[in-house]
Design a protein around this motif. Structure first.
Motif, PDB file in Angstrom:
ATOM      1  N   THR A   1     -30.335  22.507   1.291  1.00 23.80           N
ATOM      2  CA  THR A   1     -29.526  23.650   1.367  1.00 23.80           C
ATOM      3  C   THR A   1     -29.997  24.499   0.158  1.00 23.80           C
ATOM      4  OG1 THR A   1     -27.318  22.605   1.920  1.00 23.80           O
ATOM      5  CG2 THR A   1     -27.125  24.769   0.809  1.00 23.80           C
ATOM      6  N   ILE A   2     -30.260  25.798   0.466  1.00 23.53           N
ATOM      7  CA  ILE A   2     -30.736  27.006  -0.536  1.00 23.53           C
ATOM      8  C   ILE A   2     -29.488  28.144  -0.736  1.00 23.53           C
ATOM      9  CG2 ILE A   2     -33.147  26.529  -0.186  1.00 23.53           C
ATOM     10  CD1 ILE A   2     -32.957  29.023   1.179  1.00 23.53           C
ATOM     11  N   THR A   3     -29.704  28.624  -1.895  1.00 27.44           N
ATOM     12  CA  THR A   3     -28.535  29.732  -1.951  1.00 27.44           C
ATOM     13  C   THR A   3     -29.473  30.843  -2.141  1.00 27.44           C
ATOM     14  OG1 THR A   3     -26.931  28.311  -3.025  1.00 27.44           O
ATOM     15  CG2 THR A   3     -26.958  30.725  -3.563  1.00 27.44           C
ATOM     16  N   LEU A   4     -29.485  31.733  -1.578  1.00 29.63           N
ATOM     17  CA  LEU A   4     -30.346  32.933  -1.681  1.00 29.63           C
ATOM     18  C   LEU A   4     -30.476  33.624  -3.019  1.00 29.63           C
ATOM     19  CD1 LEU A   4     -30.167  34.805   1.858  1.00 29.63           C
ATOM     20  CD2 LEU A   4     -31.812  33.183   1.053  1.00 29.63           C
TER      21      LEU A   4
ATOM     22  N   PRO B   1     -34.429  21.928   5.955  1.00 26.23           N
ATOM     23  CA  PRO B   1     -34.623  20.707   5.815  1.00 26.23           C
ATOM     24  C   PRO B   1     -35.064  20.522   4.204  1.00 26.23           C
ATOM     25  CG  PRO B   1     -36.085  21.410   7.477  1.00 26.23           C
ATOM     26  CD  PRO B   1     -35.334  22.541   7.260  1.00 26.23           C
ATOM     27  N   LYS B   2     -34.515  19.621   3.550  1.00 28.82           N
ATOM     28  CA  LYS B   2     -34.801  19.405   2.182  1.00 28.82           C
ATOM     29  C   LYS B   2     -36.110  19.724   1.766  1.00 28.82           C
ATOM     30  CE  LYS B   2     -32.998  16.688  -1.379  1.00 28.82           C
ATOM     31  NZ  LYS B   2     -31.806  17.456  -1.898  1.00 28.82           N
ATOM     32  N   PRO B   3     -37.266  19.184   2.225  1.00 30.56           N
ATOM     33  CA  PRO B   3     -38.608  19.557   1.621  1.00 30.56           C
ATOM     34  C   PRO B   3     -38.738  21.002   1.459  1.00 30.56           C
ATOM     35  CG  PRO B   3     -38.797  17.695   3.369  1.00 30.56           C
ATOM     36  CD  PRO B   3     -37.324  18.422   3.384  1.00 30.56           C
ATOM     37  N   LEU B   4     -38.026  21.935   2.365  1.00 31.20           N
ATOM     38  CA  LEU B   4     -38.365  23.042   1.982  1.00 31.20           C
ATOM     39  C   LEU B   4     -37.498  23.825   0.842  1.00 31.20           C
ATOM     40  CD1 LEU B   4     -38.167  24.662   5.668  1.00 31.20           C
ATOM     41  CD2 LEU B   4     -40.096  24.077   4.254  1.00 31.20           C
ATOM     42  N   GLU B   5     -36.831  23.115   0.203  1.00 32.02           N
ATOM     43  CA  GLU B   5     -36.188  23.598  -1.056  1.00 32.02           C
ATOM     44  C   GLU B   5     -37.149  24.186  -1.861  1.00 32.02           C
ATOM     45  OE1 GLU B   5     -31.712  21.081  -0.721  1.00 32.02           O
ATOM     46  OE2 GLU B   5     -33.368  20.636  -2.168  1.00 32.02           O
ATOM     47  N   GLN B   6     -37.883  23.195  -2.302  1.00 33.10           N
ATOM     48  CA  GLN B   6     -38.973  23.698  -3.287  1.00 33.10           C
ATOM     49  C   GLN B   6     -39.906  24.703  -2.718  1.00 33.10           C
ATOM     50  OE1 GLN B   6     -41.037  20.044  -4.347  1.00 33.10           O
ATOM     51  NE2 GLN B   6     -39.302  19.374  -5.685  1.00 33.10           N
ATOM     52  N   ALA B   7     -40.357  24.615  -1.445  1.00 29.79           N
ATOM     53  CA  ALA B   7     -41.116  25.792  -0.827  1.00 29.79           C
ATOM     54  C   ALA B   7     -40.308  26.986  -0.770  1.00 29.79           C
ATOM     55  CB  ALA B   7     -41.343  25.387   0.304  1.00 29.79           C
ATOM     56  N   TYR B   8     -39.015  26.997  -0.767  1.00 32.24           N
ATOM     57  CA  TYR B   8     -38.385  28.362  -0.901  1.00 32.24           C
ATOM     58  C   TYR B   8     -38.694  28.986  -2.288  1.00 32.24           C
ATOM     59  CZ  TYR B   8     -34.557  31.621  -1.630  1.00 32.24           C
ATOM     60  OH  TYR B   8     -33.835  32.779  -2.000  1.00 32.24           O
ATOM     61  N   ALA B   9     -38.348  28.145  -3.149  1.00 30.57           N
ATOM     62  CA  ALA B   9     -38.281  28.377  -4.657  1.00 30.57           C
ATOM     63  C   ALA B   9     -39.783  29.063  -4.892  1.00 30.57           C
ATOM     64  CB  ALA B   9     -38.020  27.298  -5.739  1.00 30.57           C
ATOM     65  N   ALA B  10     -40.860  28.305  -4.515  1.00 29.52           N
ATOM     66  CA  ALA B  10     -42.058  28.561  -5.157  1.00 29.52           C
ATOM     67  C   ALA B  10     -42.557  29.852  -4.118  1.00 29.52           C
ATOM     68  CB  ALA B  10     -43.053  27.452  -4.551  1.00 29.52           C
TER      69      ALA B  10
END
Length: 485
Positions: free
Chosen positions: A338-341, A390-399
């Motif tokens: 999950t991400i929060t925009l 997908p959980k691996p995208l949490e870091q990709a979103y932040a970066a």
């Protein structure tokens, strides 16, 4: 040692088969004896595994498969040896193995490593052996024993492995990201995961927002009335047929309902899902033990349903045994995240800024849509919105999607305005109508001929002026007609 290795040997010797019809020679009989010993040894290995004697099981298994591989290889060079006999044993052993080996034995497991990892994660089933049993059993029956490896299923296997291979691979990838929502619904209903995958692969390929020409919608393609019957209603403007978890629950309820009606006849149940339970019940009558392929049943069904049933079963079989068909599904980390925009963004903008993160060369648009089915992908969501991915995208979103050039580029592309071309429409002066006249219908008159003589009206106008139904004219009837100048 894998059965897949034996399959390769069998495929090679098939081209070298002799068609001699005489009595088997001494060398051929010796090969057949080796085949029988390999088959019995394999069964012994299964029994040892069930009893918990894993070390002995592994040794017996290795010896049996080595014997089978050696004998099948020699068959291709031995006159009079029938390779079909080896194929039959291979097929039987492939069925016997489902869920019966455990421990660290190097077999073509029914559960891929990515599934095993997910099974051990929060929200998944508690252990790999349980996952194996759930994958391969249908109400206590082995799924492998319910799938008849006949001509239609083999033809469907070839279709999935050739022309429909891209759809199969896309369905696999899409399903791995939806699995945490869909598989628990099937597990609760005591249905095999392979069946869920087979239906989804055939119906939508894992596209949550798929809609057919007939109006079936969602990943499992429910018709509106059937969806309503199983609780897939409208939720604040959202069609619940597009919800993966709700759709899987409804599908499981439907399948179990039809399995009860057709006495656990899987093929008839799948046929009912595609062609309608009413039609299938009328075709089958009281004999629920009848085969789907019995001409009395098969010949009454549409070509779509005839193709649908073996296609679903073939996709389920490949889900269980990819290695045995020279098929490699990609490893997918489907653990949900999950991400929060942190800044406003639409799903389309996130797709652009995420790019090929995580090795997804096709981009993340489909996955983001599937995991957030209630959102319009073009609508910008405000800061603070919670999104599934997908959980691996949490870091990709932040970066990639919070700061830097990619979100700026994505926003710029998203806000682009495409000019609307306004074409000049020629203005046609409408005729001036002054009052009405009367006309008595004569033999041979039609509305079209009457209107054509007016040069200024239409069939619709005359029909409405006179309240005519179905353009019906009666001889002697007086019509009102427009008077034009």
């Amino acid at each position: 040692m894998r059965l897949a290795a034996v399959a390769v040997t069998l495929s090679l010797l098939g081209a070298c088969a002799s068609t001699g019809a005489g009595r088997p020679s001494g060398p051929v009989n010796a090969l057949y004896s080796q085949l029988d010993l390999a088959s019995k040894g394999y069964e012994t290995a299964l029994q040892q595994s069930r009893e918990g004697n894993l070390e002995a099981s592994q040794l017996t298994l290795t010896q049996s498969l080595d014997r089978l591989k050696e004998a099948s290889a020699r068959c291709g060079n031995t006159s009079g040896c029938d390779p079909q006999r080896f194929f039959s044993v291979f097929d039987r052993l492939l069925r016997l193995k489902d869920g019966d080996f455990s421990g660290d034995q190097d077999l073509d497991s029914d559960v891929a490593p990515s599934q095993a990892a997910l099974a051990a994660s929060k929200g998944g089933v508690s252990s790999l052996p349980q996952a194996q049993r759930s994958v391969t059993l249908l109400h206590g029956q082995k799924l492998s024993e319910l799938i008849a490896m006949n001509g239609p299923v083999k033809a469907a296997l070839e279709m999935w492995l050739t022309q429909m291979r891209p759809q199969l691979m896309d369905a696999w990838v899409n399903y791995q990201y939806l699995r945490y929502q869909m598989w628990p619904q099937y597990e609760k209903a005591d249905l095999p995961e392979a069946l869920l995958f087979g239906i989804m692969a055939k119906e939508s390929g894992g596209k949550v927002h798929a809609v057919s020409r007939s109006g079936a919608a969602g990943p499992l393609q429910f018709m509106y009335a059937t969806g309503m019957r199983f609780g897939l209603s409208n939720d604040s403007g959202f069609d619940m047929r597009f919800d993966p978890a709700a759709s899987a629950r409804a599908n499981a309820e439907y399948i179990n309902e039809q399995l009860r009606i057709f006495n656990n006849n899987l093929e008839l149940t799948i046929g009912a899902y595609n062609g309608g339970e009413g039609r299938m019940r009328r075709a089958v009558g009281d004999d629920t033990s009848v085969s789907f392929y019995d001409p009395r049943i098969y010949n009454q069904l549409s070509q779509e349903t005839r193709d649908y049933v073996p296609s679903v079963l073939a996709a389920a079989w490949l889900f269980l045994h990819p290695d045995s068909y020279n098929l490699r599904f990609p490893k997918i980390d489907g653990i949900p995240g999950t991400i929060t925009l942190k800044r406003p963004a639409s799903l389309s903008e996130l797709t652009v800024c995420l790019g090929s993160a995580g090795g997804m060369n096709d981009g993340w648009f489909r996955t983001l849509r599937n995991l957030n089915p209630r959102l319009d992908p073009q609508v910008t969501q405000p800061v603070g919105t919670s999104l599934q991915l997908p959980k691996p995208l949490e870091q990709a979103y932040a970066a990639r999607c919070v700061d830097g050039p990619w979100p700026i580029l994505a926003g710029d592309l998203h806000r682009a305005v495409v000019p609307v071309v306004v074409q000049d429409v020629p203005v046609v002066s409408a005729p001036v109508v002054r009052g009405t006249s009367q006309y008595k219908v004569r033999r041979g008159d039609t509305l079209i001929s009457i209107v054509r003589d007016l040069h200024c009206s239409s069939v619709q106008e005359v029909t409405e002026m006179n309240g005519l139904k179905h353009h019906h004219l009666a001889i002697g009837k007086t019509l009102k007609l427009p008077v034009c100048r």
